[in-house]
Design a protein around this motif. Structure first.
Motif, PDB file in Angstrom:
ATOM      1  N   LEU A  28       0.729  -1.243  -0.021  1.00 33.01           N
ATOM      2  CA  LEU A  28      -0.097   0.084   0.336  1.00 33.01           C
ATOM      3  C   LEU A  28       0.673   0.964   0.170  1.00 33.01           C
ATOM      4  O   LEU A  28       1.876   1.227   0.667  1.00 33.01           O
ATOM      5  N   ASP A  29       0.379   2.319  -1.183  1.00 33.66           N
ATOM      6  CA  ASP A  29       1.161   3.172  -0.550  1.00 33.66           C
ATOM      7  C   ASP A  29       0.248   4.650  -0.550  1.00 33.66           C
ATOM      8  O   ASP A  29      -0.901   4.510  -2.271  1.00 33.66           O
ATOM      9  N   SER A  30       0.909   5.853  -0.380  1.00 28.95           N
ATOM     10  CA  SER A  30      -0.523   7.591   0.178  1.00 28.95           C
ATOM     11  C   SER A  30       0.039   7.642  -1.742  1.00 28.95           C
ATOM     12  O   SER A  30      -0.523   8.371  -1.755  1.00 28.95           O
ATOM     13  N   ARG A 127      -3.317   5.765   1.749  1.00 24.39           N
ATOM     14  CA  ARG A 127      -2.580   6.092   2.853  1.00 24.39           C
ATOM     15  C   ARG A 127      -2.851   5.232   3.784  1.00 24.39           C
ATOM     16  O   ARG A 127      -4.281   5.046   3.967  1.00 24.39           O
ATOM     17  N   VAL A 128      -2.328   4.604   4.783  1.00 19.83           N
ATOM     18  CA  VAL A 128      -2.201   3.679   5.881  1.00 19.83           C
ATOM     19  C   VAL A 128      -2.550   4.644   7.366  1.00 19.83           C
ATOM     20  O   VAL A 128      -0.813   5.479   7.707  1.00 19.83           O
ATOM     21  N   VAL A 129      -3.843   4.884   7.500  1.00 20.97           N
ATOM     22  CA  VAL A 129      -3.552   5.762   8.725  1.00 20.97           C
ATOM     23  C   VAL A 129      -3.257   5.662  10.137  1.00 20.97           C
ATOM     24  O   VAL A 129      -2.232   5.480  10.842  1.00 20.97           O
ATOM     25  N   GLY A 165       5.691  11.922  -0.748  1.00 20.42           N
ATOM     26  CA  GLY A 165       4.565  10.745   0.177  1.00 20.42           C
ATOM     27  C   GLY A 165       5.537  10.010   1.690  1.00 20.42           C
ATOM     28  O   GLY A 165       4.739   9.848   2.606  1.00 20.42           O
ATOM     29  N   SER A 166       7.119  10.713   1.886  1.00 23.13           N
ATOM     30  CA  SER A 166       7.801  10.520   2.939  1.00 23.13           C
ATOM     31  C   SER A 166       7.561  11.330   4.435  1.00 23.13           C
ATOM     32  O   SER A 166       8.508  11.891   3.922  1.00 23.13           O
ATOM     33  N   ASP A 167       6.190  11.323   4.828  1.00 21.13           N
ATOM     34  CA  ASP A 167       6.220  12.215   5.724  1.00 21.13           C
ATOM     35  C   ASP A 167       6.376  12.038   7.049  1.00 21.13           C
ATOM     36  O   ASP A 167       5.727  12.847   8.014  1.00 21.13           O
ATOM     37  N   GLY A 376      14.568  -0.412   5.766  1.00 21.88           N
ATOM     38  CA  GLY A 376      14.505   0.830   5.243  1.00 21.88           C
ATOM     39  C   GLY A 376      14.800   1.642   6.202  1.00 21.88           C
ATOM     40  O   GLY A 376      15.316   1.759   7.103  1.00 21.88           O
ATOM     41  N   GLU A 377      14.397   3.172   5.980  1.00 21.56           N
ATOM     42  CA  GLU A 377      14.954   4.484   6.714  1.00 21.56           C
ATOM     43  C   GLU A 377      14.272   4.762   7.306  1.00 21.56           C
ATOM     44  O   GLU A 377      14.665   5.882   8.189  1.00 21.56           O
ATOM     45  N   ILE A 378      12.884   4.153   8.009  1.00 21.55           N
ATOM     46  CA  ILE A 378      12.278   3.727   9.039  1.00 21.55           C
ATOM     47  C   ILE A 378      13.228   3.665  10.253  1.00 21.55           C
ATOM     48  O   ILE A 378      12.858   4.561  11.206  1.00 21.55           O
ATOM     49  N   ASN A 389      22.678   4.536   1.849  1.00 18.95           N
ATOM     50  CA  ASN A 389      21.014   4.724   2.174  1.00 18.95           C
ATOM     51  C   ASN A 389      20.177   3.478   1.318  1.00 18.95           C
ATOM     52  O   ASN A 389      19.034   3.031   1.707  1.00 18.95           O
ATOM     53  N   PHE A 390      20.768   3.764   0.126  1.00 22.95           N
ATOM     54  CA  PHE A 390      19.719   2.281  -1.310  1.00 22.95           C
ATOM     55  C   PHE A 390      19.872   0.792  -0.733  1.00 22.95           C
ATOM     56  O   PHE A 390      19.499   0.294  -0.429  1.00 22.95           O
ATOM     57  N   GLN A 391      21.955   0.390  -0.427  1.00 27.01           N
ATOM     58  CA  GLN A 391      22.146  -0.491   0.127  1.00 27.01           C
ATOM     59  C   GLN A 391      21.280  -1.187   1.726  1.00 27.01           C
ATOM     60  O   GLN A 391      20.598  -1.954   1.092  1.00 27.01           O
TER      61      GLN A 391
HETATM   62  C1  LIG Z   1      16.982  13.861  -3.537  1.00 29.64           C
HETATM   63  C2  LIG Z   1      17.055  12.245  -2.550  1.00 29.64           C
HETATM   64  C3  LIG Z   1      18.259  11.744  -3.429  1.00 29.64           C
HETATM   65  C4  LIG Z   1      18.863  10.933  -3.530  1.00 29.64           C
HETATM   66  N1  LIG Z   1      19.873   9.875  -3.892  1.00 29.64           N
HETATM   67  C5  LIG Z   1      20.632   8.527  -3.287  1.00 29.64           C
HETATM   68  C6  LIG Z   1      21.263   8.060  -4.025  1.00 29.64           C
HETATM   69  O1  LIG Z   1      21.882   8.005  -5.030  1.00 29.64           O
HETATM   70  N2  LIG Z   1      21.660   6.984  -3.520  1.00 29.64           N
HETATM   71  C7  LIG Z   1      21.421   6.178  -1.758  1.00 29.64           C
HETATM   72  O2  LIG Z   1      21.149   5.290  -1.632  1.00 29.64           O
HETATM   73  N3  LIG Z   1      20.715   7.241  -1.237  1.00 29.64           N
HETATM   74  C8  LIG Z   1      20.085   8.460  -1.886  1.00 29.64           C
HETATM   75  N4  LIG Z   1      18.462   9.114  -1.308  1.00 29.64           N
HETATM   76  C9  LIG Z   1      18.136   8.358  -0.472  1.00 29.64           C
HETATM   77  C10 LIG Z   1      16.960   6.777  -0.181  1.00 29.64           C
HETATM   78  O3  LIG Z   1      16.462   7.677  -1.256  1.00 29.64           O
HETATM   79  C11 LIG Z   1      16.223   6.648   0.733  1.00 29.64           C
HETATM   80  O4  LIG Z   1      17.011   6.608   2.112  1.00 29.64           O
HETATM   81  C12 LIG Z   1      15.718   5.739   0.297  1.00 29.64           C
HETATM   82  O5  LIG Z   1      14.524   5.929  -0.825  1.00 29.64           O
HETATM   83  C13 LIG Z   1      14.803   5.172   0.908  1.00 29.64           C
HETATM   84  O6  LIG Z   1      13.768   3.700   0.915  1.00 29.64           O
HETATM   85  P1  LIG Z   1      12.679   3.760   2.197  1.00 29.64           P
HETATM   86  O7  LIG Z   1      11.515   2.805   0.812  1.00 29.64           O
HETATM   87  O8  LIG Z   1      12.510   3.544   3.144  1.00 29.64           O
HETATM   88  O9  LIG Z   1      11.428   4.546   2.282  1.00 29.64           O
HETATM   89  P2  LIG Z   1      11.201   5.938   0.787  1.00 29.64           P
HETATM   90  O10 LIG Z   1      11.511   6.146  -0.689  1.00 29.64           O
HETATM   91  O11 LIG Z   1      11.031   6.754   1.489  1.00 29.64           O
HETATM   92  O12 LIG Z   1      10.173   4.959   0.023  1.00 29.64           O
HETATM   93  C14 LIG Z   1       8.566   5.398   1.301  1.00 29.64           C
HETATM   94  C15 LIG Z   1       7.295   4.429   0.481  1.00 29.64           C
HETATM   95  O13 LIG Z   1       6.344   4.883   1.771  1.00 29.64           O
HETATM   96  C16 LIG Z   1       5.241   6.146   1.253  1.00 29.64           C
HETATM   97  N5  LIG Z   1       4.617   5.667   2.515  1.00 29.64           N
HETATM   98  C17 LIG Z   1       5.146   7.097   3.627  1.00 29.64           C
HETATM   99  N6  LIG Z   1       3.720   7.122   4.670  1.00 29.64           N
HETATM  100  C18 LIG Z   1       2.357   6.629   4.236  1.00 29.64           C
HETATM  101  C19 LIG Z   1       1.630   5.770   5.135  1.00 29.64           C
HETATM  102  N7  LIG Z   1       1.173   6.555   5.912  1.00 29.64           N
HETATM  103  N8  LIG Z   1       0.764   5.089   4.247  1.00 29.64           N
HETATM  104  C20 LIG Z   1       0.928   4.263   2.724  1.00 29.64           C
HETATM  105  N9  LIG Z   1       2.568   5.167   1.793  1.00 29.64           N
HETATM  106  C21 LIG Z   1       3.400   5.620   2.662  1.00 29.64           C
HETATM  107  C22 LIG Z   1       5.863   6.601   0.435  1.00 29.64           C
HETATM  108  O14 LIG Z   1       4.917   7.502  -0.068  1.00 29.64           O
HETATM  109  C23 LIG Z   1       6.601   6.101  -0.079  1.00 29.64           C
HETATM  110  O15 LIG Z   1       6.621   5.759  -1.401  1.00 29.64           O
HETATM  111  C24 LIG Z   1      18.308  10.577  -2.132  1.00 29.64           C
HETATM  112  C25 LIG Z   1      17.312  10.704  -1.371  1.00 29.64           C
HETATM  113  C26 LIG Z   1      16.882  11.590  -1.927  1.00 29.64           C
HETATM  114  C27 LIG Z   1      15.276  13.078  -0.981  1.00 29.64           C
END
Ligand SMILES: Cc1cc2nc3c(=O)[nH]c(=O)nc-3n(C[C@H](O)[C@H](O)[C@H](O)COP(=O)(O)OP(=O)(O)OC[C@H]3O[C@@H](n4cnc5c(N)ncnc54)[C@H](O)[C@@H]3O)c2cc1C
Length: 411
Positions: A28-30, A127-129, A165-167, A376-378, A389-391
């Motif tokens: 699910l994604d918002s 969106r998951v509340v 969306g990452s708020d 991930g980043e949470i 960060n992607f790794q």
């Molecule tokens: C400008 C920029 C450039 C970057 N470049 C790099 C790079 O080149 N290399 C690298 O390693 N890292 C990079 N990063 C960091 C990397 O993008 C993040 O660390 C990574 O995307 C985190 O992945 P994630 O899946 O944990 O979170 P996110 O990618 O933030 O994904 C979270 C998802 O959850 C969804 N979401 C959030 N809350 C809710 C909810 N309540 N209900 C439903 N959906 C929800 C959001 O919509 C989003 O799609 C960059 C970041 C930014 C901002």
């Protein structure tokens, strides 16, 4: 059920379904179009990972936990994973790996294609509340109604670039489920310098190699080398972005913190002073300004002598010992009057997050809420610039996916 279809959420879905087709997976994604952060990453080229990734490239939670997770899905596996998806990677400076096409779009499309191919269901604009434990799993409260899940993966990312969306909503959900959230701050974020400081405005657009020293409680806590970019509001570029998290963490811990920049990376006051003395002996008719410009962009040399009130045209033969020592001190310890950061809208990541000690690194399962996983980043882990960060997203996604597929910690 996976909440969040960013890098970590999509990886979790793919690895779960690849290992066990009987395990139903919904993401699910918002956002209406998930993956916005992948698209903007690495200047729209997506720095997917790095040739060498170890726990020393990350800050936040305890290193042994980070190491354990990274070993679950190391860089070679990431390279092979993307190659299998049709995204070959190539190496650039500092070991950064980018797609050969140099298009972040290809990385996202490959992940979305594989997600669909494995049979996982992606529900965008959902969106998951809240997530509430029930006796037999979870009630997932969404803006579109309630859903039931046997297990839930929180992959909601941090707070950087909230318009994607990452708020930060995921932090509140994790807290309500019993988790501790280490206070969050922007990281990998440009820094603002004092408006009264004229140097950064004069040098706006100039980039050069530096070593930034982060002083905490009056002593150097960290030294960071790399390119630094002067901007109209302060400093950016890899060295400043990497330094930002240390400045922010010290701020929220209310510890005295300041930054200085050494424009002769790796060299001490004594090294640089000896170099100037030698140059004066060899080239007594050279000017201070031209000597400076041998190792620095000319605009930086002009700004430094101007700020110190030193006559740049003075010949080295006539350069007084006091002025030389003042100049050398400025070169190795130039104060950066940091006034703040540009905030989450300009931050690449979030430092802080769900406490890593509350996660089992062999499964990414929550230790405080049965059936819950976090990826991930949470989590309270933030990497330096360079694909780290992607790794973290790929590795945590793999480890969680493997556990979900085996049903090892099934709710
Ligand atoms: C400008 C920029 C450039 C970057 N470049 C790099 C790079 O080149 N290399 C690298 O390693 N890292 C990079 N990063 C960091 C990397 O993008 C993040 O660390 C990574 O995307 C985190 O992945 P994630 O899946 O944990 O979170 P996110 O990618 O933030 O994904 C979270 C998802 O959850 C969804 N979401 C959030 N809350 C809710 C909810 N309540 N209900 C439903 N959906 C929800 C959001 O919509 C989003 O799609 C960059 C970041 C930014 C901002």
């Amino acid at each position: 059920m996976i909440v969040g279809a960013g890098a970590a959420g999509l990886a979790t879905a793919i690895f779960t379904r690849r290992a066990n087709r009987l395990r139903a997976v919904a993401i699910l994604d918002s956002a209406k179009k998930p993956g916005a952060k992948i698209l903007v990453s690495g200047g729209s080229r997506c720095n997917v990972t790095n040739t060498i990734v170890t726990e020393r490239d990350f800050w936040g939670g305890r290193s042994p936990i980070v190491r354990r997770v990274l070993r679950g899905f190391p860089v070679d596996d990431t390279i092979a994973f993307f190659r299998d998806l049709g995204v070959a990677l190539h190496e650039e400076a500092d070991g950064k790996l980018f797609p050969d096409s140099n298009r972040a779009r290809d990385v996202l499309d490959a992940l979305l294609r594989e997600t669909a191919h494995t049979g996982a269901t992606l529900l965008s604009a959902h969106r998951v509340v809240d997530v509430e434990p029930t006796g037999d799993g979870f009630r997932v409260v969404t803006a579109n109604g309630d859903l039931h899940a046997t297990s839930v993966v929180l992959a909601t990312g941090g707070q950087s670039l909230p318009k994607t969306g990452s708020d930060g909503g995921g932090f509140a959900i994790a807290q309500r489920l019993g988790h501790t959230v280490v206070p969050t701050t922007p990281a990998l974020v440009p820094l603002l310098l004092d408006a009264g400081d004229s140097v950064h405005r004069a040098l706006s657009g100039v980039s050069h190699d530096v070593e930034i020293a982060v002083w905490i409680d009056g002593a150097v806590a960290t030294r960071i080398t790399g390119a630094m970019l002067w901007t109209h509001v302060g400093i950016s570029g890899p060295a400043a972005l990497n330094a930002s998290r240390h400045w922010m963490r010290a701020q929220i811990e209310r510890r005295p913190v300041s930054l200085t920049v050494n424009v002769r990376p790796g060299q001490s006051f004594e090294d640089v002073d000896a170099w100037w003395t030698e140059r004066a002996r060899e080239h007594p008719k050279a000017t201070a300004q031209s000597t400076l410009a041998d190792t620095l962009p000319a605009s930086v040399a002009t700004a430094i002598v101007g700020q110190l009130g030193i006559d740049g045209n003075v010949l080295l033969a006539h350069f007084s010992r006091d002025d030389r020592r003042r100049l050398v001190h400025a070169l190795v310890e130039w104060p950066l009057p940091v006034a703040g950061t540009r905030g989450y809208n300009y931050a690449e990541v979030t430092a802080g997050g769900v406490a890593l000690d509350e996660i089992d690194p062999s499964t990414m399962a929550s230790r405080v809420c049965r059936g819950l996983y976090l990826v991930g980043e949470i989590l309270d882990v933030d990497g330096r610039i360079g694909g780290f960060n992607f790794q973290w997203s790929w590795s945590t996604g793999f480890v969680a996916g493997r556990a979900l597929a085996s049903g090892a910690a099934r709710a």
